[in-house]
Scaffold this active site. Structure first.
Site, PDB file in Angstrom:
ATOM      1  N   HIS A 176       0.835  -1.228   0.000  1.00  0.00           N
ATOM      2  CA  HIS A 176       0.000   0.000   0.000  1.00  0.00           C
ATOM      3  C   HIS A 176       0.865   1.273   0.000  1.00  0.00           C
ATOM      4  CE1 HIS A 176      -0.203  -0.667   4.662  1.00  0.00           C
ATOM      5  NE2 HIS A 176       0.820   0.091   4.359  1.00  0.00           N
ATOM      6  N   HIS A 183      -0.975   4.997   9.680  1.00  0.00           N
ATOM      7  CA  HIS A 183       0.397   5.521   9.776  1.00  0.00           C
ATOM      8  C   HIS A 183       0.377   6.842  10.541  1.00  0.00           C
ATOM      9  CE1 HIS A 183       0.151   2.826   6.312  1.00  0.00           C
ATOM     10  NE2 HIS A 183       1.428   2.585   6.453  1.00  0.00           N
ATOM     11  N   HIS A 213      10.751  -3.783   3.048  1.00  0.00           N
ATOM     12  CA  HIS A 213      11.204  -2.405   2.945  1.00  0.00           C
ATOM     13  C   HIS A 213      11.608  -1.876   4.318  1.00  0.00           C
ATOM     14  CE1 HIS A 213       6.891  -1.838   3.855  1.00  0.00           C
ATOM     15  NE2 HIS A 213       6.996  -0.525   3.914  1.00  0.00           N
ATOM     16  N   GLU A 258       4.796  -5.308   8.344  1.00  0.00           N
ATOM     17  CA  GLU A 258       3.417  -5.112   7.854  1.00  0.00           C
ATOM     18  C   GLU A 258       2.822  -6.404   7.287  1.00  0.00           C
ATOM     19  OE1 GLU A 258       3.346  -0.394   6.545  1.00  0.00           O
ATOM     20  OE2 GLU A 258       3.598  -1.897   4.979  1.00  0.00           O
TER      21      GLU A 258
HETATM   22 FE   LIG Z   1       2.334   0.944   5.500  1.00  0.00          FE
END
Ligand SMILES: [Fe+2]
Length: 279
Positions: free
Chosen positions: A12, A59, A193, A240
């Site tokens: 996302h 977030h 990431h 995540e």
């Molecule tokens: Fe995220």
């Protein structure tokens, strides 16, 4: 009776939303990424859900360090796009399904998963970028969406095992809902990431692809993956991926992979995308 017929997983990345919002999807950098979602766009047009239970993480948009719910279920009638610093994304307001969400909250909490019930919540790129990737830029989203926000930002996030079992409890809740609804569960975030520190920019393609290999046929080989392994192998934001395990837990043991896509990079993230159908 309501039933879950399929699951979808996707990264996302916020830059994907910016590429869509600024009409840059046909640029050479972005074109290969959006091509990977053409299957989903066509497929879902023919298999439209009534409701998506969309697992994502906030977030620091709706929540902050002041309140950190591990699992927060959006029980409102609608959810506005959050302002993440550049104004809200120009996407439609997300219409929820308060009645089904209340039913899920009751069923899952009585099953001893202590969800936080959220009656007002803005939704950030974690939720709206997957919708944009799959539905494009419609005037209104074509189905209802129940947001399920998971804390993967502030340690300690939930374990993969807990997420998988929550998916199981959600499946049971949906199956005990009297209204005739076609439900999909989406798991978002990942893949590898890391956004900060000396390892910023970390991408681990073999590890990501092993995750993609296993989540359909053998999710139980993933649910014991430790937080430390996610951090070491997939970077600090790779955690995540536990959210994909909620989606997987909500599906049958036996699933069929309808579509698989992997692309590096989008911004500084490895992008993964799967559609799994219940057999
Ligand atoms: Fe995220």
């Amino acid at each position: 009776m309501a039933s879950i017929y399929a699951g979808l997983a996707t990264s996302h990345v916020p830059a994907i939303g910016a590429a869509i919002d600024n009409a840059r999807t046909h640029e050479p950098y972005w074109q290969p990424l959006f091509k990977g979602y053409e299957f989903a766009r066509q497929w879902i047009g023919e298999h439209m859900p009534d409701v998506i239970i969309l697992v994502y993480n906030d977030h620091a948009s709706a929540f902050s360090l002041e309140i950190i719910p591990t699992f927060a279920l959006g029980c409102a009638d609608e959810f506005a796009p959050a302002d993440e610093g550049w104004g809200p994304r120009p996407v439609p307001v997300v219409k929820g399904d308060a009645e089904l969400a209340a039913h899920i909250a009751q069923s899952v909490i009585l099953d001893e998963f202590d969800l936080t019930i959220v009656n007002r919540m803005d939704v950030d790129h974690g939720l709206t970028v997957p919708l944009s990737l799959v539905f494009g830029t419609p005037a209104a989203w074509p189905c209802r969406v129940i947001p399920l926000a998971v804390n993967v930002v502030q340690y300690p996030p939930p374990t993969g095992n807990r997420c998988f079992n929550l998916g199981r409890a959600i499946r049971k809740a949906v199956q005990s809902y009297a209204r005739d609804l076609k439900v999909m569960v989406w798991g978002t975030g990942g893949m590898s990431h890391q956004l900060q520190g000396p390892r910023a920019g970390l991408i681990n393609q073999p590890w990501d692809n092993s995750f993609l290999d296993r989540i359909g046929p053998d999710p139980r080989s993933l649910i014991k993956t430790s937080h430390l392994e996610y951090l070491r192998e997939a970077g600090s934001e790779g955690i995540e991926l536990v959210m994909w395990l909620i989606m997987r837990g909500a599906l049958n043991d036996d699933t069929r992979v309808l579509h698989r896509f992997y692309h590096v990079p989008a911004s500084n993230t490895a992008v993964g995308h799967l559609i799994l159908e219940n057999r």
